[in-house]
Design a protein around this motif. Sequence first.
Motif, PDB file in Angstrom:
ATOM      1  N   CYS A  82      -7.092  -1.028   6.852  1.00  0.00           N
ATOM      2  CA  CYS A  82      -6.454  -0.205   5.978  1.00  0.00           C
ATOM      3  C   CYS A  82      -6.780   1.148   6.062  1.00  0.00           C
ATOM      4  CB  CYS A  82      -6.846  -0.637   4.384  1.00  0.00           C
ATOM      5  SG  CYS A  82      -6.341   0.348   3.241  1.00  0.00           S
ATOM      6  N   GLY A  83      -5.822   2.144   5.948  1.00  0.00           N
ATOM      7  CA  GLY A  83      -6.226   3.445   6.206  1.00  0.00           C
ATOM      8  C   GLY A  83      -6.133   4.353   5.167  1.00  0.00           C
ATOM      9  N   CYS A  84      -5.723   3.815   3.947  1.00  0.00           N
ATOM     10  CA  CYS A  84      -5.597   4.295   2.600  1.00  0.00           C
ATOM     11  C   CYS A  84      -6.700   5.123   2.042  1.00  0.00           C
ATOM     12  CB  CYS A  84      -4.878   3.553   1.525  1.00  0.00           C
ATOM     13  SG  CYS A  84      -3.483   2.611   2.186  1.00  0.00           S
ATOM     14  N   VAL A  85      -6.616   6.045   1.226  1.00  0.00           N
ATOM     15  CA  VAL A  85      -7.583   6.763   0.606  1.00  0.00           C
ATOM     16  C   VAL A  85      -7.418   6.581  -0.871  1.00  0.00           C
ATOM     17  CG1 VAL A  85      -8.217   8.056   2.857  1.00  0.00           C
ATOM     18  CG2 VAL A  85      -6.729   9.039   1.008  1.00  0.00           C
ATOM     19  N   SER A  86      -8.547   7.013  -1.494  1.00  0.00           N
ATOM     20  CA  SER A  86      -8.565   7.071  -3.112  1.00  0.00           C
ATOM     21  C   SER A  86      -8.913   8.757  -3.112  1.00  0.00           C
ATOM     22  CB  SER A  86      -9.434   6.379  -3.525  1.00  0.00           C
ATOM     23  OG  SER A  86      -9.650   6.559  -4.988  1.00  0.00           O
ATOM     24  N   ILE A  87      -8.335   9.291  -4.016  1.00  0.00           N
ATOM     25  CA  ILE A  87      -8.654  10.859  -4.166  1.00  0.00           C
ATOM     26  C   ILE A  87      -8.841  11.095  -5.640  1.00  0.00           C
ATOM     27  CG2 ILE A  87      -7.301  13.409  -4.180  1.00  0.00           C
ATOM     28  CD1 ILE A  87      -5.294  11.915  -2.330  1.00  0.00           C
ATOM     29  N   PRO A  88     -10.099  11.538  -5.620  1.00  0.00           N
ATOM     30  CA  PRO A  88     -10.517  11.704  -7.139  1.00  0.00           C
ATOM     31  C   PRO A  88      -9.799  13.216  -7.727  1.00  0.00           C
ATOM     32  CG  PRO A  88     -12.296  12.435  -5.534  1.00  0.00           C
ATOM     33  CD  PRO A  88     -11.045  11.746  -4.783  1.00  0.00           C
ATOM     34  N   HIS A 108       0.878  -1.373  -0.092  1.00  0.00           N
ATOM     35  CA  HIS A 108       0.034   0.046   0.297  1.00  0.00           C
ATOM     36  C   HIS A 108       1.010   1.104   0.047  1.00  0.00           C
ATOM     37  CE1 HIS A 108      -4.074  -1.868   1.424  1.00  0.00           C
ATOM     38  NE2 HIS A 108      -3.251  -2.737   0.823  1.00  0.00           N
ATOM     39  N   ALA A 109       1.963   1.272   0.878  1.00  0.00           N
ATOM     40  CA  ALA A 109       2.769   2.321   0.770  1.00  0.00           C
ATOM     41  C   ALA A 109       3.457   2.317  -0.577  1.00  0.00           C
ATOM     42  CB  ALA A 109       3.950   2.066   1.964  1.00  0.00           C
ATOM     43  N   LEU A 110       3.954   1.318  -1.251  1.00  0.00           N
ATOM     44  CA  LEU A 110       4.443   1.626  -2.724  1.00  0.00           C
ATOM     45  C   LEU A 110       3.564   1.944  -3.640  1.00  0.00           C
ATOM     46  CD1 LEU A 110       6.939  -1.716  -2.381  1.00  0.00           C
ATOM     47  CD2 LEU A 110       7.569   0.782  -2.075  1.00  0.00           C
ATOM     48  N   ALA A 111       2.332   1.655  -3.395  1.00  0.00           N
ATOM     49  CA  ALA A 111       1.173   2.113  -4.436  1.00  0.00           C
ATOM     50  C   ALA A 111       0.912   3.735  -4.299  1.00  0.00           C
ATOM     51  CB  ALA A 111       0.042   1.295  -4.110  1.00  0.00           C
ATOM     52  N   MET A 169      -7.693  -3.754  -6.867  1.00  0.00           N
ATOM     53  CA  MET A 169      -8.644  -3.128  -6.008  1.00  0.00           C
ATOM     54  C   MET A 169      -9.387  -1.875  -6.592  1.00  0.00           C
ATOM     55  SD  MET A 169      -6.367  -3.643  -2.551  1.00  0.00           S
ATOM     56  CE  MET A 169      -7.849  -2.785  -1.307  1.00  0.00           C
ATOM     57  N   MET A 170     -10.545  -1.529  -6.587  1.00  0.00           N
ATOM     58  CA  MET A 170     -11.129  -0.624  -7.161  1.00  0.00           C
ATOM     59  C   MET A 170     -10.918   0.678  -6.148  1.00  0.00           C
ATOM     60  SD  MET A 170     -12.203  -1.071 -10.164  1.00  0.00           S
ATOM     61  CE  MET A 170     -13.099   0.239 -10.424  1.00  0.00           C
ATOM     62  N   TYR A 171     -10.825   0.415  -4.891  1.00  0.00           N
ATOM     63  CA  TYR A 171     -10.548   1.644  -4.000  1.00  0.00           C
ATOM     64  C   TYR A 171     -10.017   0.873  -2.576  1.00  0.00           C
ATOM     65  CZ  TYR A 171     -15.225   0.060  -2.967  1.00  0.00           C
ATOM     66  OH  TYR A 171     -16.614  -0.808  -2.726  1.00  0.00           O
ATOM     67  N   PRO A 172      -9.334   1.610  -1.541  1.00  0.00           N
ATOM     68  CA  PRO A 172      -9.020   1.147  -0.307  1.00  0.00           C
ATOM     69  C   PRO A 172     -10.230   0.466   0.102  1.00  0.00           C
ATOM     70  CG  PRO A 172      -8.132   3.190  -0.698  1.00  0.00           C
ATOM     71  CD  PRO A 172      -9.222   3.006  -1.994  1.00  0.00           C
ATOM     72  N   ARG A 173      -9.876  -0.537   0.863  1.00  0.00           N
ATOM     73  CA  ARG A 173     -11.146  -1.486   1.713  1.00  0.00           C
ATOM     74  C   ARG A 173     -12.019  -1.844   0.913  1.00  0.00           C
ATOM     75  NH1 ARG A 173      -9.415   2.815   3.875  1.00  0.00           N
ATOM     76  NH2 ARG A 173     -11.273   4.260   3.539  1.00  0.00           N
ATOM     77  N   ASP A 174     -11.711  -2.268  -0.566  1.00  0.00           N
ATOM     78  CA  ASP A 174     -12.641  -2.822  -1.464  1.00  0.00           C
ATOM     79  C   ASP A 174     -13.156  -4.175  -1.011  1.00  0.00           C
ATOM     80  OD1 ASP A 174     -13.897  -4.064  -3.608  1.00  0.00           O
ATOM     81  OD2 ASP A 174     -12.270  -3.591  -5.081  1.00  0.00           O
ATOM     82  N   PRO A 175     -14.574  -4.278  -0.639  1.00  0.00           N
ATOM     83  CA  PRO A 175     -14.779  -5.669  -0.356  1.00  0.00           C
ATOM     84  C   PRO A 175     -14.497  -6.835  -1.240  1.00  0.00           C
ATOM     85  CG  PRO A 175     -16.653  -4.465  -0.658  1.00  0.00           C
ATOM     86  CD  PRO A 175     -15.478  -3.481  -0.924  1.00  0.00           C
ATOM     87  N   ALA A 176     -14.404  -6.609  -2.507  1.00  0.00           N
ATOM     88  CA  ALA A 176     -13.872  -7.661  -3.317  1.00  0.00           C
ATOM     89  C   ALA A 176     -12.404  -8.127  -3.167  1.00  0.00           C
ATOM     90  CB  ALA A 176     -14.282  -7.269  -4.884  1.00  0.00           C
ATOM     91  N   ALA A 177     -11.691  -7.308  -2.572  1.00  0.00           N
ATOM     92  CA  ALA A 177     -10.121  -7.585  -2.384  1.00  0.00           C
ATOM     93  C   ALA A 177     -10.061  -8.792  -1.324  1.00  0.00           C
ATOM     94  CB  ALA A 177      -9.413  -6.429  -2.032  1.00  0.00           C
ATOM     95  N   PRO A 178      -8.844  -9.183  -1.268  1.00  0.00           N
ATOM     96  CA  PRO A 178      -8.609 -10.266   0.029  1.00  0.00           C
ATOM     97  C   PRO A 178      -8.931  -9.552   1.193  1.00  0.00           C
ATOM     98  CG  PRO A 178      -7.126 -10.571  -1.909  1.00  0.00           C
ATOM     99  CD  PRO A 178      -7.823  -9.163  -2.188  1.00  0.00           C
ATOM    100  N   VAL A 179      -9.147 -10.252   2.325  1.00  0.00           N
ATOM    101  CA  VAL A 179      -9.031  -9.634   3.588  1.00  0.00           C
ATOM    102  C   VAL A 179      -7.895  -9.119   4.177  1.00  0.00           C
ATOM    103  CG1 VAL A 179      -9.020 -11.099   5.709  1.00  0.00           C
ATOM    104  CG2 VAL A 179     -11.267 -10.250   4.849  1.00  0.00           C
ATOM    105  N   GLY A 180      -6.840  -9.601   3.560  1.00  0.00           N
ATOM    106  CA  GLY A 180      -5.508  -9.252   4.014  1.00  0.00           C
ATOM    107  C   GLY A 180      -5.214  -7.890   3.502  1.00  0.00           C
TER     108      GLY A 180
END
Length: 108
Positions: free
Chosen positions: A69-75, A27-30, A53-64
């Motif tokens: 996750c405290g990341c955000v997506s900025i439009p 997540h840091a590298l992204a 992942m469509m956005y941070p905390r995307d429910p379709a992504a693996p739980v790990g």
Amino acid sequence: MMAASNSGVPMDKVWRRSGKNHQRLGHALADGQRVAAEEPFRIPDKDGAIVNMMYPRDPAAPVGETINCGCVSIPKPRAWKSTQPDHAPFTDNELKNNPMLATIVKAM
């Protein structure tokens, strides 16, 4: 959501890391990854595999990749000049508390 705001103005989104002391390395590298609003982010997991992942905390992504996750997506409108860079430099505290991140940054 982002799709609703994408009518008329082409939009991108930018992944921004959380800055937590023990953030996921992938997540840091992204941080600063910019993609079209309708496209997924490509995030490396702990084994180096790419997770879409469509956005941070995307429910379709693996739980790990989502729990705590405290990341955000900025439009960001695609054609507008940005007032801030997409990637934020790592802080001294982040580098001190994450030796792997510090090693990677030194190699860059």
